[in-house]
Design an enzyme around this catalytic site. Sequence first.
Site, PDB file in Angstrom:
ATOM      1  N   ARG A 210    -137.679  -7.636  13.624  1.00 14.54           N
ATOM      2  CA  ARG A 210    -136.575  -6.713  13.324  1.00 14.54           C
ATOM      3  C   ARG A 210    -136.939  -5.775  12.165  1.00 14.54           C
ATOM      4  NH1 ARG A 210    -131.580  -8.596  15.194  1.00 14.54           N
ATOM      5  NH2 ARG A 210    -131.882  -9.793  17.100  1.00 14.54           N
TER       6      ARG A 210
ATOM      7  N   CYS B 248    -124.053 -13.258   8.883  1.00 10.48           N
ATOM      8  CA  CYS B 248    -124.699 -11.943   8.826  1.00 10.48           C
ATOM      9  C   CYS B 248    -124.635 -11.284   7.453  1.00 10.48           C
ATOM     10  CB  CYS B 248    -124.093 -11.017   9.875  1.00 10.48           C
ATOM     11  SG  CYS B 248    -124.405 -11.574  11.559  1.00 10.48           S
TER      12      CYS B 248
ATOM     13  N   CYS C  46    -117.902 -15.310  11.229  1.00 12.12           N
ATOM     14  CA  CYS C  46    -118.258 -16.523  11.970  1.00 12.12           C
ATOM     15  C   CYS C  46    -119.416 -17.193  11.268  1.00 12.12           C
ATOM     16  CB  CYS C  46    -118.587 -16.220  13.446  1.00 12.12           C
ATOM     17  SG  CYS C  46    -120.255 -15.600  13.722  1.00 12.12           S
TER      18      CYS C  46
ATOM     19  N   CYS D  57    -117.548  -6.789  16.725  1.00  7.35           N
ATOM     20  CA  CYS D  57    -118.453  -7.916  16.941  1.00  7.35           C
ATOM     21  C   CYS D  57    -117.856  -8.898  17.954  1.00  7.35           C
ATOM     22  CB  CYS D  57    -118.740  -8.648  15.634  1.00  7.35           C
ATOM     23  SG  CYS D  57    -119.846 -10.036  15.920  1.00  7.35           S
TER      24      CYS D  57
ATOM     25  N   LYS E  16    -137.510 -12.158  11.507  1.00  7.44           N
ATOM     26  CA  LYS E  16    -137.148 -11.287  10.386  1.00  7.44           C
ATOM     27  C   LYS E  16    -138.135 -11.418   9.227  1.00  7.44           C
ATOM     28  CE  LYS E  16    -132.232 -11.336  11.447  1.00  7.44           C
ATOM     29  NZ  LYS E  16    -130.873 -11.650  10.969  1.00  7.44           N
TER      30      LYS E  16
ATOM     31  N   LYS F 147    -134.994 -13.786  17.568  1.00  7.41           N
ATOM     32  CA  LYS F 147    -135.200 -12.740  16.575  1.00  7.41           C
ATOM     33  C   LYS F 147    -136.175 -13.217  15.497  1.00  7.41           C
ATOM     34  CE  LYS F 147    -130.745 -12.603  15.719  1.00  7.41           C
ATOM     35  NZ  LYS F 147    -129.413 -12.397  15.148  1.00  7.41           N
TER      36      LYS F 147
ATOM     37  N   ARG G  96    -128.504   0.554  16.313  1.00  8.26           N
ATOM     38  CA  ARG G  96    -129.008   0.180  14.985  1.00  8.26           C
ATOM     39  C   ARG G  96    -130.384   0.828  14.802  1.00  8.26           C
ATOM     40  NH1 ARG G  96    -129.506  -6.064  14.634  1.00  8.26           N
ATOM     41  NH2 ARG G  96    -127.283  -6.087  14.208  1.00  8.26           N
TER      42      ARG G  96
ATOM     43  N   CYS H 110    -119.573  -9.011   6.551  1.00 12.19           N
ATOM     44  CA  CYS H 110    -120.194  -8.545   7.792  1.00 12.19           C
ATOM     45  C   CYS H 110    -119.193  -7.670   8.551  1.00 12.19           C
ATOM     46  CB  CYS H 110    -120.614  -9.733   8.638  1.00 12.19           C
ATOM     47  SG  CYS H 110    -119.188 -10.595   9.334  1.00 12.19           S
TER      48      CYS H 110
HETATM   49 FE1  SRM Z   1    -126.183 -10.511  12.491  1.00 10.35          FE
HETATM   50  C1  SRM Z   1    -125.525 -11.313  15.710  1.00 10.35           C
HETATM   51  C2  SRM Z   1    -124.182  -7.861  12.697  1.00 10.35           C
HETATM   52  C3  SRM Z   1    -127.488  -9.386   9.610  1.00 10.35           C
HETATM   53  C4  SRM Z   1    -127.457 -13.639  11.879  1.00 10.35           C
HETATM   54  N1  SRM Z   1    -125.092  -9.708  13.974  1.00 10.35           N
HETATM   55  C5  SRM Z   1    -124.986 -10.155  15.249  1.00 10.35           C
HETATM   56  C6  SRM Z   1    -124.249  -9.154  16.138  1.00 10.35           C
HETATM   57  C7  SRM Z   1    -125.264  -8.248  16.748  1.00 10.35           C
HETATM   58  C8  SRM Z   1    -123.315  -9.760  17.198  1.00 10.35           C
HETATM   59  C9  SRM Z   1    -123.905  -9.949  18.572  1.00 10.35           C
HETATM   60  O1  SRM Z   1    -124.884 -10.702  18.724  1.00 10.35           O
HETATM   61  O2  SRM Z   1    -123.385  -9.366  19.498  1.00 10.35           O
HETATM   62  C10 SRM Z   1    -123.412  -8.438  15.053  1.00 10.35           C
HETATM   63  C11 SRM Z   1    -123.000  -7.014  15.391  1.00 10.35           C
HETATM   64  C12 SRM Z   1    -121.666  -6.695  14.776  1.00 10.35           C
HETATM   65  C13 SRM Z   1    -121.303  -5.289  14.921  1.00 10.35           C
HETATM   66  O3  SRM Z   1    -120.286  -5.005  15.588  1.00 10.35           O
HETATM   67  O4  SRM Z   1    -121.965  -4.424  14.336  1.00 10.35           O
HETATM   68  C14 SRM Z   1    -124.278  -8.648  13.834  1.00 10.35           C
HETATM   69  N2  SRM Z   1    -125.968  -8.862  11.434  1.00 10.35           N
HETATM   70  C15 SRM Z   1    -125.023  -7.914  11.620  1.00 10.35           C
HETATM   71  C16 SRM Z   1    -124.982  -6.918  10.488  1.00 10.35           C
HETATM   72  C17 SRM Z   1    -124.645  -5.499  10.930  1.00 10.35           C
HETATM   73  C18 SRM Z   1    -123.988  -7.419   9.423  1.00 10.35           C
HETATM   74  C19 SRM Z   1    -123.544  -6.384   8.430  1.00 10.35           C
HETATM   75  O5  SRM Z   1    -122.339  -6.203   8.320  1.00 10.35           O
HETATM   76  O6  SRM Z   1    -124.386  -5.780   7.757  1.00 10.35           O
HETATM   77  C20 SRM Z   1    -126.408  -7.108   9.947  1.00 10.35           C
HETATM   78  C21 SRM Z   1    -127.402  -6.227  10.651  1.00 10.35           C
HETATM   79  C22 SRM Z   1    -128.769  -6.439  10.157  1.00 10.35           C
HETATM   80  C23 SRM Z   1    -129.785  -5.454  10.658  1.00 10.35           C
HETATM   81  O7  SRM Z   1    -129.686  -4.301  10.260  1.00 10.35           O
HETATM   82  O8  SRM Z   1    -130.673  -5.867  11.408  1.00 10.35           O
HETATM   83  C24 SRM Z   1    -126.676  -8.558  10.335  1.00 10.35           C
HETATM   84  N3  SRM Z   1    -127.355 -11.332  11.030  1.00 10.35           N
HETATM   85  C25 SRM Z   1    -127.673 -10.725   9.860  1.00 10.35           C
HETATM   86  C26 SRM Z   1    -128.168 -11.692   8.915  1.00 10.35           C
HETATM   87  C27 SRM Z   1    -128.570 -11.416   7.485  1.00 10.35           C
HETATM   88  C28 SRM Z   1    -130.040 -11.146   7.326  1.00 10.35           C
HETATM   89  O9  SRM Z   1    -130.790 -11.083   8.300  1.00 10.35           O
HETATM   90  O10 SRM Z   1    -130.454 -10.995   6.176  1.00 10.35           O
HETATM   91  C29 SRM Z   1    -128.125 -12.924   9.567  1.00 10.35           C
HETATM   92  C30 SRM Z   1    -128.432 -14.309   8.932  1.00 10.35           C
HETATM   93  C31 SRM Z   1    -129.867 -14.505   8.693  1.00 10.35           C
HETATM   94  C32 SRM Z   1    -130.524 -15.121   9.889  1.00 10.35           C
HETATM   95  O11 SRM Z   1    -130.912 -14.379  10.775  1.00 10.35           O
HETATM   96  O12 SRM Z   1    -130.598 -16.343   9.939  1.00 10.35           O
HETATM   97  C33 SRM Z   1    -127.632 -12.680  10.901  1.00 10.35           C
HETATM   98  N4  SRM Z   1    -126.493 -12.168  13.612  1.00 10.35           N
HETATM   99  C34 SRM Z   1    -126.989 -13.357  13.166  1.00 10.35           C
HETATM  100  C35 SRM Z   1    -126.957 -14.315  14.241  1.00 10.35           C
HETATM  101  C36 SRM Z   1    -127.467 -15.771  14.199  1.00 10.35           C
HETATM  102  C37 SRM Z   1    -128.908 -15.845  14.496  1.00 10.35           C
HETATM  103  C38 SRM Z   1    -129.413 -17.252  14.667  1.00 10.35           C
HETATM  104  O13 SRM Z   1    -130.435 -17.593  14.112  1.00 10.35           O
HETATM  105  O14 SRM Z   1    -128.748 -18.017  15.389  1.00 10.35           O
HETATM  106  C39 SRM Z   1    -126.367 -13.644  15.353  1.00 10.35           C
HETATM  107  C40 SRM Z   1    -126.076 -14.240  16.739  1.00 10.35           C
HETATM  108  C41 SRM Z   1    -127.277 -14.307  17.618  1.00 10.35           C
HETATM  109  O15 SRM Z   1    -128.345 -13.771  17.337  1.00 10.35           O
HETATM  110  O16 SRM Z   1    -127.126 -14.954  18.644  1.00 10.35           O
HETATM  111  C42 SRM Z   1    -126.098 -12.307  14.916  1.00 10.35           C
HETATM  112 FE1  SF4 Z   2    -120.269 -10.983  13.936  1.00 13.98          FE
HETATM  113 FE2  SF4 Z   2    -120.426 -13.429  12.983  1.00 13.98          FE
HETATM  114 FE3  SF4 Z   2    -122.301 -11.657  12.373  1.00 13.98          FE
HETATM  115 FE4  SF4 Z   2    -119.940 -11.406  11.330  1.00 13.98          FE
HETATM  116  S1  SF4 Z   2    -121.302 -13.146  10.989  1.00 13.98           S
HETATM  117  S2  SF4 Z   2    -121.123  -9.757  12.292  1.00 13.98           S
HETATM  118  S3  SF4 Z   2    -118.614 -12.125  12.930  1.00 13.98           S
HETATM  119  S4  SF4 Z   2    -121.917 -12.444  14.383  1.00 13.98           S
END
Ligand code: SRM
Ligand code: SF4
Length: 555
Positions: free
Chosen positions: A144, A480, A476, A437, A210, A208, A75, A431
């Site tokens: 981030r 995201c 899930c 993922c 943000k 993380k 990323r 997402c």
């Molecule tokens: Fe996310 C984890 C994809 C934005 C909350 N997110 C992941 C992971 C890395 C899975 C992992 O931990 O192994 C996913 C990778 C999937 C893949 O195969 O690419 C993933 N997140 C994404 C992306 C690519 C979704 C998309 O389709 O665009 C976004 C990448 C953002 C970036 O460029 O940095 C993405 N993730 C978000 C957002 C939205 C935002 O930030 O505006 C959220 C919700 C907002 C927040 O943070 O509360 C988000 N992602 C999570 C979480 C839950 C975090 C938490 O507070 O518990 C995880 C799981 C974790 O961190 O344990 C996670």
């Molecule tokens: Fe993966 Fe869940 Fe984030 Fe979708 S919402 S990219 S399934 S961690």
Amino acid sequence: MSKKNSVSNIEKIKQASDNLRGTIRESLRDEITGAIREDDQAVIKFHGMYQQDDRDRREERAAKKLDRLFSFMIRLRLPGGFVTPQQWIAIHDIAGENATGVIKITTRQTVQLHGIIKSNIKPAIQAFNEAKLDSIATCGDINRNVLCSSHPGQSPIHAQIFAYADKISEMLMPKTRAYYEIWLDEEKLLDKKDEEDPLYQDRYLPRKFKIGIAIPPNNDVDVFANDVGLIAVIENDELKGFNIAVGGGLSTTHGNPATYARLATVIGFAGSEEKTLKAIYAIATIQRDYGNRSDRKLARLKYTLDKYGVDWFINELEKRTGFALAPAMEYSFTDRMDYYGWQQNAEGLWYYTVFVENGRILDDEKVALKSALREVAKTGKANFRFTCNQNVIISDVQPTDKQSIHAVLEQFQIISHTEATGSVRKNSMACVAFPTCPLALAEAQRYLPVLIGKIEALLNKHALTQEEMIIRMTGCANGCARSYLAEIGLVGTAYGKYNMHLGGDHCGTRLNSIYRENLAEEEILLELDGLFFLFKTERNKQEGFGDFVTRKGLV
Ligand code: SRM
Ligand code: SF4
């Protein structure tokens, strides 16, 4: 030992990692497996990479007694989501040579490349570096990618505000040279004092972190979903400063009632650059010192804020910065959509926002988007900006070059592709989910396009096709694609099953609530059919769907 008193395993890994070096070099040298060592899987995140495997092929490989099909996702760090045409070409080529070929725009304004095998990580990072691109700190317990409203036509001082994304990103970069040593063969640091890190120390943040900057009235960044949200306050085309909001975060965990989505709380106004940056830095230090380091599910700033209280937080911030924030200034959001098609900014430059379904840039049977964007980049006459809605803006085009860029877009049918797409599809996001993922319970980006087709048929039935409804899907409960801020949010619970959330508003200032649980496609469509009928017959004039279901008490 009770969970409460012990630090989580990730905390131990961070501290033992020799400033994020871990044993990554050794892991990379190991040719027996396509994976890296377990502890390194946590460390490598801070370098902007995730170890993944092809989940579509797990069963088949297990039956053949083969290891999982491991690969890595990288990323990029792109504050505000900006790349030059030269950088676009580099990303395009690296995606083709080292990854799956798909350039995936994320909901945080950057791109991910998937399917990079272990031996290709280093060549990919080196090629990125040649294009002045890096992936430092785009994952892990650290600040981030910093977001900023992406549409330059939004304000005559967009560029001035946009520059803050870079400043904040630089200010919160880790000091370790690990990335440069491991991936770019920089000489090993002899004196570790040179990378002492007063902000992150050796434990980094508990989770993380943000940051997003919004330029009202468009909340395209979903500013309240961030740990720190800045809302630009502009008077007579002059930047007065920023309202500062803290404690946003969306993720929940199914079955864990201690977790919840939370919108950031506006705590005051910073009227200068110095104060704004100082406040952000101090907020990060409060989270570093008070965030939960034993339970990662409860470690985000939102939980720290709720545990100690907003007043305590403001007090602590004052102590650390040496000044009090002023009372918050007035602001209002009316929207969070992208402005598709051609737009012009105050300086007369042109911008074309291209619709990219779920951020996936590739050539498919519908449209040769990837080839088209490369052709545009080759002209050298446009930059590229990613939006938080997973689209791309062909940007900064001189009036004299507009016609030639338009001709390329027409040649590849990008104009008709963008114009012919219905408004609900254009406002939708999903997402990544399957197959990469590891946390996905249900499909998202591979499935939402199909479901939207069926929802469009329902909208058509109820004569609602012109509605700018916001539908988002995640595989899930992590949210995201910010499904908890959608008017209709679909949150995966099991394969083919989704919780339906309703009632977010149009500008991202209200969370939605759960309406029905564990719905399969048929049930989703049945529910929506009934809801659309009610909406059509009982809505107030101009009322959005999310506002309607909320007013009617349906959630
Ligand atoms: Fe996310 C984890 C994809 C934005 C909350 N997110 C992941 C992971 C890395 C899975 C992992 O931990 O192994 C996913 C990778 C999937 C893949 O195969 O690419 C993933 N997140 C994404 C992306 C690519 C979704 C998309 O389709 O665009 C976004 C990448 C953002 C970036 O460029 O940095 C993405 N993730 C978000 C957002 C939205 C935002 O930030 O505006 C959220 C919700 C907002 C927040 O943070 O509360 C988000 N992602 C999570 C979480 C839950 C975090 C938490 O507070 O518990 C995880 C799981 C974790 O961190 O344990 C996670
Ligand atoms: Fe993966 Fe869940 Fe984030 Fe979708 S919402 S990219 S399934 S961690």
